[in-house]
Design a protein around this motif. Sequence first.
Motif, PDB file in Angstrom:
ATOM      1  N   MET A  42       2.427   8.570 -10.142  1.00 48.19           N
ATOM      2  CA  MET A  42       2.324   7.973  -9.464  1.00 48.19           C
ATOM      3  C   MET A  42       2.908   7.464  -8.740  1.00 48.19           C
ATOM      4  SD  MET A  42      -1.411   7.427  -9.645  1.00 48.19           S
ATOM      5  CE  MET A  42      -2.682   6.797 -10.977  1.00 48.19           C
ATOM      6  N   GLU A  43       4.587   6.875  -8.476  1.00 48.26           N
ATOM      7  CA  GLU A  43       5.137   6.643  -7.535  1.00 48.26           C
ATOM      8  C   GLU A  43       5.272   7.180  -6.641  1.00 48.26           C
ATOM      9  OE1 GLU A  43       7.134   3.468  -7.855  1.00 48.26           O
ATOM     10  OE2 GLU A  43       5.443   2.788  -8.724  1.00 48.26           O
ATOM     11  N   ARG A  46       2.251   6.841  -4.365  1.00 48.50           N
ATOM     12  CA  ARG A  46       2.161   5.634  -3.612  1.00 48.50           C
ATOM     13  C   ARG A  46       3.116   6.012  -2.469  1.00 48.50           C
ATOM     14  NH1 ARG A  46       4.844   0.464  -4.178  1.00 48.50           N
ATOM     15  NH2 ARG A  46       6.337   1.327  -5.180  1.00 48.50           N
ATOM     16  N   LEU A  51      -1.084   3.788  -0.893  1.00 45.50           N
ATOM     17  CA  LEU A  51      -1.809   2.894  -1.626  1.00 45.50           C
ATOM     18  C   LEU A  51      -1.264   1.740  -2.594  1.00 45.50           C
ATOM     19  CD1 LEU A  51      -4.231   6.503  -2.389  1.00 45.50           C
ATOM     20  CD2 LEU A  51      -4.324   4.542  -0.573  1.00 45.50           C
ATOM     21  N   GLY A  52      -1.639   1.119  -3.003  1.00 47.67           N
ATOM     22  CA  GLY A  52      -1.424   0.273  -3.650  1.00 47.67           C
ATOM     23  C   GLY A  52      -2.160   0.331  -5.401  1.00 47.67           C
ATOM     24  N   TYR A  53      -0.945  -0.430  -5.808  1.00 49.73           N
ATOM     25  CA  TYR A  53      -2.099  -0.563  -7.978  1.00 49.73           C
ATOM     26  C   TYR A  53      -3.238  -0.961  -8.098  1.00 49.73           C
ATOM     27  CZ  TYR A  53       3.500  -0.327  -9.199  1.00 49.73           C
ATOM     28  OH  TYR A  53       4.198   0.152  -9.108  1.00 49.73           O
ATOM     29  N   LEU A  56      -4.472   2.680  -6.311  1.00 51.00           N
ATOM     30  CA  LEU A  56      -4.455   4.384  -6.877  1.00 51.00           C
ATOM     31  C   LEU A  56      -5.379   4.559  -8.954  1.00 51.00           C
ATOM     32  CD1 LEU A  56      -0.328   4.046  -6.297  1.00 51.00           C
ATOM     33  CD2 LEU A  56      -2.071   5.875  -5.932  1.00 51.00           C
ATOM     34  N   GLY A 107      -4.606   9.820   1.555  1.00 50.92           N
ATOM     35  CA  GLY A 107      -5.378   8.672   0.744  1.00 50.92           C
ATOM     36  C   GLY A 107      -6.604   8.332   0.523  1.00 50.92           C
ATOM     37  N   GLU A 367      -0.928  -5.723 -10.917  1.00 51.91           N
ATOM     38  CA  GLU A 367      -0.623  -6.358  -9.338  1.00 51.91           C
ATOM     39  C   GLU A 367      -0.553  -8.146  -9.981  1.00 51.91           C
ATOM     40  OE1 GLU A 367      -2.744  -5.710  -6.697  1.00 51.91           O
ATOM     41  OE2 GLU A 367      -1.507  -3.608  -6.627  1.00 51.91           O
TER      42      GLU A 367
END
Length: 422
Positions: A42-43, A46, A51-53, A56, A107, A367
């Motif tokens: 994921m990191e 990202r 893309l933000g959490y 994602l 994305g 977040e």
Amino acid sequence: MTAENDYPPPGSTTGGFLAGLALLVALGLNLRPLLAAASPLMEEIRLATGLGYAVLAWLTTLPFLCMGGVALASGRLQAWLGQQRGIALALAAIGAACALRQASGSGATLLATALLGGVGIALIQALVPGLVKHRFGRRMPLAMGVYSAALMSGGGLAAWASPWLAQAGGWRLGVGIWWVPALITLVAWWWVSRRRGAPEPAWVALAGPRPWRLPRAWLLALYFGVINAGYSSVVTWLPVYYRELGWSAPSSGLLLAWMTVFQVIAALAMPALAQRQARPDRRRLLATSLMAQLIGYLGWILWPGSGAALWVAFAGFGLGACFSLGLILALDHLSDPRAAGRLAAFMQGVGFMINALSPWISGALREATGDFLAAWMLLALGVAAMLLITLRFDPRGYPRAMAASPVSARSGASARSGAGRR
């Protein structure tokens, strides 16, 4: 249009039974890599996509939404496509989604393939329970356990292998290479399906009571959704949680693989215990499974670093058992395989939509609060509530619970009364 039979009937021969199990295993192995392979990366995703959490989280949320929507429409889809073509198209969709992820790392592609692959996963998951009930009869709990174990093994294998593949060829290889097993399974499925005999009529997919009219069906759907909601959040965010605690990508992915070991143990052991029960009372097994989940979530909240392997083992055991026992619980409610399959499809449809919200809510809480503790707390509260609901599943009450709803019964009585007066 007719719907073809899928599995070779196990019959009374060991070879036929093993052939049916082999097909279940092959299908199950393809149902989680699309979700699990991206989790340890994921990191990297990202940073590469921006893309933000919360966005994602849609990589997991979209497939689960598809699982819910397709499961609710599975009867019509089975009648339209047929089981043979339905599962073949589903495998093709999963393979195409993975191949597109390997080819393009944008994305937009990731989100579109989450939708495409989710439809394929959903269609297979909606069709399998009724087929197992029909093909394996009294061996149904064992067959469901094998299927569930294969499903979870596919996710664990993907979570373990994707970081190593990413180190060798980039994160797109790690999330995309899973088109290979999908293609192999598609070829094997088509070859076996072509050897099948006479088709079954399409209307069997619509047999039995209409689940949405039954309060018990809605209770089962809520129950299935909450007891399995942890999986979608854990597979999405557990590696991220531990990477924020300083773990590497391969180490955090290994946690999901370790969790899968205990999911598989539970998915095989708990249905085997259910198989040996004189009557289908699954409450003790379900309560034990929910307690295991609860211990895992509390461990992540209170002592995440020192006992990581232990908490992951508890949570994995509970999640693995709850998935297979939840399906068995629905199939227990009705003796007719077609009606039981329809009930299980409805339960999965609503339940997976609940599952779909879980990673999104967990990402939003991350977040808002800066960590995942609030997400684990919410999952723990849900499991505690479901422990109380478990008491309601006394098999002696199944016939009454699956009878016509009070509203339908009153309507039917009024109609008969009016006809008598006329």
